[in-house]
Design an enzyme around this catalytic site. Structure first.
Site: not given
Ligand code: 13P
Length: 245
Positions: A89, A207, A8, A165, A91
């Site tokens: 993704h 995670s 990222k 996250g 994001e």
């Protein structure tokens, strides 16, 4: 297993990037797992000079390049020796990327001989299972646009947004992951005949750490992981790869 580290925008130091590259190369050289690093664009060129390192990219332009200020075209990534490119993704989707844009990206990735890592995953789980439709839609739009041969080469990364996250304890349970992998194979069955759906690699992301990776790998049907935060730290990333072995 295929383990992709998605840095990222965590890394802001060439010294740290070098250490992470060296560690990923060592982990892959053991030959047990395929370990891929997907740095932010500025560090891709640096990784390109390292023999034995398997490079990924976090995104790519949906355009063919040329007069596109700020974009990075698939041809540029391929020229640097990038093997895997993440597309869709969550994001990026959160910034307005549609399934149609993701499909264009996947097409460009294939056109330049790289492997797309198509990210899918629901934003949240609702009690009347609308989230299953969300995942089906994300997969179907892309699959419909691909050739039979390309469909088999896509790597699918299931990344439920609600599990990204957070801490390891917030990742999905093995039972829910196993169910979702079966569901994804069922969707793939609409586009790929019979047993061939098993050829499509399915990864999990959200995670993942050294504590939960074995649980997430055992009996769930996943063939690898897309790791975010833990991939930006040498000890955490090598720890999770080793925990799998
Ligand atoms: P985290 O491992 O930080 O949850 O990120 C997962 C992810 O989005 C990888 O692409």
């Amino acid at each position: 297993m295929l383990i992709i580290g998605n840095w990222k925008a965590y890394i802001e130091s060439t010294t740290k990037a070098k250490a992470l590259f060296a560690s990923a190369k060592r982990l892959s050289a053991k030959g047990v797992h395929e370990v891929v690093v997907a740095p932010a664009y500025p560090y891709i060129g640096m990784g390109a000079g390292i023999k034995g390192l398997i490079l990924g990219a976090q995104d790519v332009s949906e355009t063919t390049g040329g007069a596109q200020t700020g974009e990075v075209a698939a041809g540029q990534l391929a020229d640097l020796g990038v093997s895997y490119v993440i597309a869709g993704h969550s994001e990026r989707r959160a910034r307005g990327e549609t399934d149609e844009v993701v499909t264009e990206k996947v097409r460009h990735i294939f056109a330049h001989g790289m492997v797309p890592v198509l990210c899918v995953g629901e934003r949240e789980r609702d009690s009347d299972a609308q989230y299953l439709k969300e995942v089906r839609q994300q997969i179907s739009v892309v699959m419909e646009a691909l050739s039979q041969k390309e469909r088999l080469q896509v790597v699918l990364a299931y990344e439920p947004v609600w599990a990204i996250g957070k801490t390891g304890a917030d990742a999905i349970t093995a039972g829910d992951l196993a169910e979702m992998v079966l569901y994804i194979r069922k969707i793939l069955g609409d586009y790929i005949p019979g047993r061939a759906t098993t050829k499509v690699k399915i990864l999990y992301g959200g995670s993942v750490d050294a504590e939960n990776i074995r649980m997430l790998a055992s009996g769930t049907g996943v063939e690898g992981f897309l790791v975010g935060r833990a991939s930006a730290d040498v000890a955490a990333f090598s720890g999770l790869v080793k925990a799998l072995s």
